[in-house]
Design a protein around this motif. Structure first.
Motif, mmCIF file in Angstrom:
data_model
loop_
_atom_site.group_PDB
_atom_site.id
_atom_site.type_symbol
_atom_site.label_atom_id
_atom_site.label_comp_id
_atom_site.label_asym_id
_atom_site.label_seq_id
_atom_site.Cartn_x
_atom_site.Cartn_y
_atom_site.Cartn_z
ATOM 1 N N ALA A 105 0.834 -1.202 0.000
ATOM 2 C CA ALA A 105 0.000 0.000 0.000
ATOM 3 C C ALA A 105 0.873 1.258 0.000
ATOM 4 O O ALA A 105 0.553 2.247 -0.674
ATOM 5 N N ILE A 106 1.969 1.230 0.744
ATOM 6 C CA ILE A 106 2.904 2.363 0.720
ATOM 7 C C ILE A 106 3.484 2.511 -0.686
ATOM 8 O O ILE A 106 3.557 3.618 -1.232
ATOM 9 N N THR A 107 3.864 1.404 -1.292
ATOM 10 C CA THR A 107 4.392 1.430 -2.657
ATOM 11 C C THR A 107 3.352 1.982 -3.622
ATOM 12 O O THR A 107 3.686 2.779 -4.510
ATOM 13 N N ASP A 108 2.099 1.592 -3.451
ATOM 14 C CA ASP A 108 1.027 2.101 -4.317
ATOM 15 C C ASP A 108 0.897 3.617 -4.202
ATOM 16 O O ASP A 108 0.680 4.301 -5.205
ATOM 17 N N ILE A 109 1.015 4.140 -2.989
ATOM 18 C CA ILE A 109 0.954 5.591 -2.792
ATOM 19 C C ILE A 109 2.094 6.262 -3.561
ATOM 20 O O ILE A 109 1.886 7.255 -4.265
ATOM 21 N N LEU A 110 3.290 5.718 -3.438
ATOM 22 C CA LEU A 110 4.454 6.294 -4.124
ATOM 23 C C LEU A 110 4.307 6.215 -5.643
ATOM 24 O O LEU A 110 4.591 7.186 -6.355
ATOM 25 N N LEU A 111 3.849 5.077 -6.136
ATOM 26 C CA LEU A 111 3.682 4.923 -7.582
ATOM 27 C C LEU A 111 2.582 5.826 -8.123
ATOM 28 O O LEU A 111 2.744 6.441 -9.181
ATOM 29 N N VAL A 150 8.787 9.992 1.584
ATOM 30 C CA VAL A 150 10.213 9.650 1.615
ATOM 31 C C VAL A 150 10.828 10.029 2.960
ATOM 32 O O VAL A 150 11.567 9.245 3.565
ATOM 33 N N GLU A 151 10.515 11.214 3.439
ATOM 34 C CA GLU A 151 11.042 11.649 4.739
ATOM 35 C C GLU A 151 10.538 10.753 5.865
ATOM 36 O O GLU A 151 11.303 10.375 6.760
ATOM 37 N N ASP A 152 9.256 10.396 5.841
ATOM 38 C CA ASP A 152 8.702 9.545 6.896
ATOM 39 C C ASP A 152 9.271 8.136 6.840
ATOM 40 O O ASP A 152 9.559 7.532 7.883
ATOM 41 N N TRP A 165 14.117 2.453 -2.725
ATOM 42 C CA TRP A 165 13.578 1.896 -3.965
ATOM 43 C C TRP A 165 13.018 3.003 -4.853
ATOM 44 O O TRP A 165 13.293 3.041 -6.058
ATOM 45 N N LEU A 166 12.241 3.922 -4.262
ATOM 46 C CA LEU A 166 11.642 4.992 -5.061
ATOM 47 C C LEU A 166 12.721 5.889 -5.667
ATOM 48 O O LEU A 166 12.684 6.185 -6.864
ATOM 49 N N VAL A 167 13.669 6.310 -4.859
ATOM 50 C CA VAL A 167 14.724 7.186 -5.362
ATOM 51 C C VAL A 167 15.503 6.481 -6.478
ATOM 52 O O VAL A 167 15.784 7.070 -7.522
ATOM 53 N N GLY A 168 15.809 5.223 -6.286
ATOM 54 C CA GLY A 168 16.499 4.464 -7.328
ATOM 55 C C GLY A 168 15.669 4.340 -8.592
ATOM 56 O O GLY A 168 16.186 4.475 -9.707
ATOM 57 N N ARG A 169 14.402 4.101 -8.434
ATOM 58 C CA ARG A 169 13.487 3.990 -9.584
ATOM 59 C C ARG A 169 13.445 5.292 -10.369
ATOM 60 O O ARG A 169 13.413 5.294 -11.600
ATOM 61 N N LEU A 170 13.422 6.407 -9.651
ATOM 62 C CA LEU A 170 13.372 7.704 -10.317
ATOM 63 C C LEU A 170 14.727 8.077 -10.925
ATOM 64 O O LEU A 170 14.790 8.648 -12.006
ATOM 65 N N ALA A 171 15.813 7.740 -10.222
ATOM 66 C CA ALA A 171 17.158 8.086 -10.711
ATOM 67 C C ALA A 171 17.515 7.298 -11.964
ATOM 68 O O ALA A 171 18.109 7.841 -12.895
ATOM 69 N N TYR A 172 17.164 6.033 -12.000
ATOM 70 C CA TYR A 172 17.464 5.182 -13.159
ATOM 71 C C TYR A 172 16.210 5.081 -14.008
ATOM 72 O O TYR A 172 15.592 4.032 -14.123
ATOM 73 N N HIS A 173 15.881 6.187 -14.606
ATOM 74 C CA HIS A 173 14.593 6.359 -15.267
ATOM 75 C C HIS A 173 14.537 5.853 -16.693
ATOM 76 O O HIS A 173 13.468 5.807 -17.289
ATOM 77 N N TRP A 182 10.508 13.784 -11.717
ATOM 78 C CA TRP A 182 10.281 13.512 -10.293
ATOM 79 C C TRP A 182 11.603 13.411 -9.530
ATOM 80 O O TRP A 182 11.701 13.856 -8.386
ATOM 81 N N PHE A 183 12.598 12.822 -10.135
ATOM 82 C CA PHE A 183 13.897 12.733 -9.472
ATOM 83 C C PHE A 183 14.447 14.121 -9.188
ATOM 84 O O PHE A 183 14.913 14.404 -8.077
#
Length: 192
Positions: A105-111, A150-152, A165-173, A182-183
């Motif tokens: 669910a957290i991943t879904d919010i981020l995506l 991300v901060e939380d 994971w999110l930062v990596g996903r955005l950085a390696y776009h 977004w990155f």
């Protein structure tokens, strides 16, 4: 609901930290599930001083995640609550076999928040209406949501790997302009 927990709706919220009035607890309990708002979820789940014990509050966790996903405007108000609760009680969620559902669910919010990159431009008149002395302001919609999450995730530490994971996903776009934008936005906001 995004997932279910093995607990029924509580008949009481015991306010273990003495932070909520009896009237607030009773009002929340009298509110039908579909009518709970961000302030109810904050009171129930916390952070730090939830209105109920784990057993009382966890029933509302899936609804709070759904609220984040379906309320673009007010969902920001619940992100800290769901991440703190999922972190604070990760072992209990694991015991109840729902920790993976909470992480999903957290991943879904981020995506969902990073699916599109939308900017609202406020000109001088729009800034003046806000009481700002700016000539213009560009606002990236959902930027606060993503940065808060991300901060939380980092602050509460238990699920920090989702922030990585999110930062990596955005950085390696891989030339995906939305993820690249977004990155850059995340780097800008987190530096501020």
């Amino acid at each position: 609901m995004s997932f279910t927990v093995p607990y029924s709706r509580p008949t009481a919220l015991s306010d273990p930290y003495f932070d909520h009035s009896e009237e607030v607890c009773q009002r929340i309990l009298a509110t039908p599930d579909g009518e709970l708002d961000w302030s109810d979820f904050q009171a129930i789940l916390g952070p730090f001083l939830p209105a109920g014990t784990y057993e009382e509050a966890v029933y509302f966790l899936p609804m709070a995640f759904d609220y984040c996903l379906s309320n673009e405007r007010d969902g920001i108000e619940v992100i800290t609550s769901v991440i703190w609760f999922s972190s604070q009680f990760a072992d209990r969620l694991k015991h109840d076999r729902v920790v993976d559902a909470a992480r999903n669910a957290i991943t879904d919010i981020l995506l969902q928040a990073t699916r599109n990159f939308r900017v609202v431009h406020l000109d001088r008149d729009a800034c003046a209406k806000q009481g700002w002395g700016l000539q213009y302001e560009d606002i990236v919609l959902l930027s606060r949501h993503v940065c808060c999450a991300v901060e939380d995730l980092t602050r509460f530490a238990r699920h920090y790997d989702l922030a990585d994971w999110l930062v990596g996903r955005l950085a390696y776009h891989r030339d995906d302009v939305v993820r690249a934008a977004w990155f850059l936005e995340l780097a800008r906001k987190l530096q501020d």
